[in-house]
Design a protein around this motif. Structure first.
Motif, PDB file in Angstrom:
ATOM      1  N   PRO A  18       0.810  -1.231   0.000  1.00  8.84           N
ATOM      2  CA  PRO A  18       0.000   0.000   0.000  1.00  8.84           C
ATOM      3  C   PRO A  18       0.838   1.273   0.000  1.00  8.84           C
ATOM      4  CG  PRO A  18      -0.875  -1.575   1.582  1.00  8.84           C
ATOM      5  CD  PRO A  18       0.445  -2.114   1.119  1.00  8.84           C
ATOM      6  N   LEU A  19       1.930   1.283   0.778  1.00  4.17           N
ATOM      7  CA  LEU A  19       2.744   2.495   0.872  1.00  4.17           C
ATOM      8  C   LEU A  19       3.436   2.802  -0.453  1.00  4.17           C
ATOM      9  CD1 LEU A  19       4.305   2.169   4.445  1.00  4.17           C
ATOM     10  CD2 LEU A  19       2.326   3.518   3.709  1.00  4.17           C
ATOM     11  N   PHE A  20       3.886   1.761  -1.150  1.00  2.00           N
ATOM     12  CA  PHE A  20       4.514   1.963  -2.458  1.00  2.00           C
ATOM     13  C   PHE A  20       3.487   2.486  -3.459  1.00  2.00           C
ATOM     14  CE2 PHE A  20       5.819   0.344  -6.685  1.00  2.00           C
ATOM     15  CZ  PHE A  20       7.005   1.057  -6.812  1.00  2.00           C
ATOM     16  N   GLU A  21       2.274   1.927  -3.415  1.00  2.00           N
ATOM     17  CA  GLU A  21       1.205   2.387  -4.295  1.00  2.00           C
ATOM     18  C   GLU A  21       0.851   3.851  -3.996  1.00  2.00           C
ATOM     19  OE1 GLU A  21      -0.157   0.376  -6.860  1.00  2.00           O
ATOM     20  OE2 GLU A  21       1.626  -0.730  -6.250  1.00  2.00           O
ATOM     21  N   ASN A  22       0.815   4.192  -2.706  1.00  2.00           N
ATOM     22  CA  ASN A  22       0.541   5.577  -2.310  1.00  2.00           C
ATOM     23  C   ASN A  22       1.602   6.520  -2.848  1.00  2.00           C
ATOM     24  OD1 ASN A  22      -0.658   4.685   1.036  1.00  2.00           O
ATOM     25  ND2 ASN A  22      -1.603   4.446  -0.967  1.00  2.00           N
ATOM     26  N   LEU A  23       2.862   6.069  -2.838  1.00  2.00           N
ATOM     27  CA  LEU A  23       3.962   6.884  -3.366  1.00  2.00           C
ATOM     28  C   LEU A  23       3.777   7.131  -4.860  1.00  2.00           C
ATOM     29  CD1 LEU A  23       6.695   8.286  -2.947  1.00  2.00           C
ATOM     30  CD2 LEU A  23       7.797   6.071  -3.366  1.00  2.00           C
ATOM     31  N   ILE A  24       3.345   6.077  -5.575  1.00  2.00           N
ATOM     32  CA  ILE A  24       3.078   6.229  -7.011  1.00  2.00           C
ATOM     33  C   ILE A  24       2.008   7.296  -7.228  1.00  2.00           C
ATOM     34  CG2 ILE A  24       2.173   5.106  -9.082  1.00  2.00           C
ATOM     35  CD1 ILE A  24       3.370   2.499  -8.122  1.00  2.00           C
ATOM     36  N   TYR A  25       0.955   7.265  -6.388  1.00  2.00           N
ATOM     37  CA  TYR A  25      -0.104   8.264  -6.530  1.00  2.00           C
ATOM     38  C   TYR A  25       0.422   9.679  -6.280  1.00  2.00           C
ATOM     39  CZ  TYR A  25      -4.151  11.173  -5.823  1.00  2.00           C
ATOM     40  OH  TYR A  25      -5.050  12.213  -5.922  1.00  2.00           O
ATOM     41  N   LEU A  26       1.250   9.843  -5.253  1.00  2.00           N
ATOM     42  CA  LEU A  26       1.769  11.174  -4.931  1.00  2.00           C
ATOM     43  C   LEU A  26       2.608  11.734  -6.074  1.00  2.00           C
ATOM     44  CD1 LEU A  26       2.752  10.729  -1.161  1.00  2.00           C
ATOM     45  CD2 LEU A  26       0.831  12.043  -2.104  1.00  2.00           C
TER      46      LEU A  26
END
Length: 321
Positions: A18-26
């Motif tokens: 989830p944190l890696f995916e969140n980074l992609i979104y940011l």
């Protein structure tokens, strides 16, 4: 049972960090926000603040239609599409709301694809505009003063010829990475969205290759016949066309390479369209002096007004620094 009545559940894939995916979104949100700011600024300049200057330039009017489509695509991705794809924490909370038919989901999907189709149509008219500028400079303005209103109308109307099957079909969500994306069950089996997108994009690609080649040849062989302002717009069009080629390549892979279809290609398509949508505004700002000057002038004017208000609001004998 009719597909419009079926409950279509979508399971959230727990195998993505989830944190890696969140980074992609940011990261995605950062460059999309820049694109949104530039497109909104360009539209305000062309259609409102400096309309008297830009309204008679057919290329800017065509670009405004393209910019409107880009603006919607970016807003939809920033606040809907990429949010639920790259923020997996929201998937189990939000996805059940879309297991049943949703007017909002269908409207979002239809409008998003309308904007994509519209950009292909606008691309055709923009490259035709630049080619005619270098081919028939003497009558170019007279011809395009009549064509431009028709062209702008077609940019809005023609996309519906590729959207009708989506409009009558069931739209649903499916698992993409840790979140979800949107797809549809074809009401008419042969009328696939990818087929219509391929027709639009390949047609635009054909026009882009031919018109760009002619424009480039004329710019090199007859540089003295073209005004510097029109020359800069030709360079703008050539640069935007290069970003469109990325979209065409990914669409060809998606439509004609069955073994290539995967989450990776799905994401790659998004990145190609991001380059096309955000890139067009960046290119316009970098290559066009009039627009850049207008935007900078507007920014300076705002700054002076704010400073005046600040000074006026301070007590007598004291000034803001």
């Amino acid at each position: 049972m009719n597909s419009s009545e079926i409950l279509i559940e979508s399971e959230c894939d727990p195998n993505f960090d989830p944190l890696f995916e969140n980074l992609i979104y940011l990261v995605t949100a950062a460059y999309l926000s820049i694109g949104l700011f530039l497109h909104c600024s360009i539209l305000k300049t062309i259609l409102i603040t400096d309309r008297s200057f830009f309204k008679d330039n057919s290329f800017f009017m065509l670009f405004a239609m393209d910019s409107l489509a880009s603006t919607f695509l970016i807003i939809n991705d920033l606040f809907f599409g990429r949010v639920f794809m790259y923020i997996p924490q929201l998937c189990p909370i939000i996805s059940p709301f879309f297991w049943t038919p949703s007017i909002f989901l269908k409207l979002s999907y239809v409008l998003n694809n309308h904007a994509r189709f519209a950009k292909s149509v606008a691309q055709i008219f923009m490259v035709l505009n630049r080619m005619s500028c270098v081919m028939i400079p003497a009558t170019y303005n007279t011809i395009w003063s009549k064509i431009t209103p028709i062209a702008c109308s077609l940019v809005f109307i023609l996309p519906f010829t590729g959207l009708w099957n989506i409009i009558i079909s069931r739209v649903f969500i499916l698992s993409v990475r840790g979140g979800f994306g949107v797809s549809y069950i074809k009401a008419v089996p042969w009328a696939s969205l990818s087929k219509f997108q391929s027709i639009f994009i390949l047609t635009a690609l054909l026009f882009t290759v031919i018109c760009t080649t002619v424009t480039l040849y004329k710019l090199i062989s007859l540089p003295g016949r073209i005004k510097s302002v029109e020359k800069s717009l030709c360079i703008t069009s050539l640069s935007i066309s290069s970003t469109f080629l990325l979209v065409a390549i990914t669409q060809l892979l998606f439509a004609f390479c069955g073994g290539c279809q995967s989450d990776a290609l799905y994401i790659l398509q998004f990145l190609a369209f991001d380059t096309f949508t955000v890139g067009s505004a960046v290119i316009m700002m970098l290559t066009n002096k009039q627009l850049r000057s207008s935007l900078l002038s507007l920014t300076r004017t705002r700054g002076k007004v704010q400073n005046t208000i600040t000074v006026t609001a301070m007590p007598s004998g004291r000034f803001s620094t």
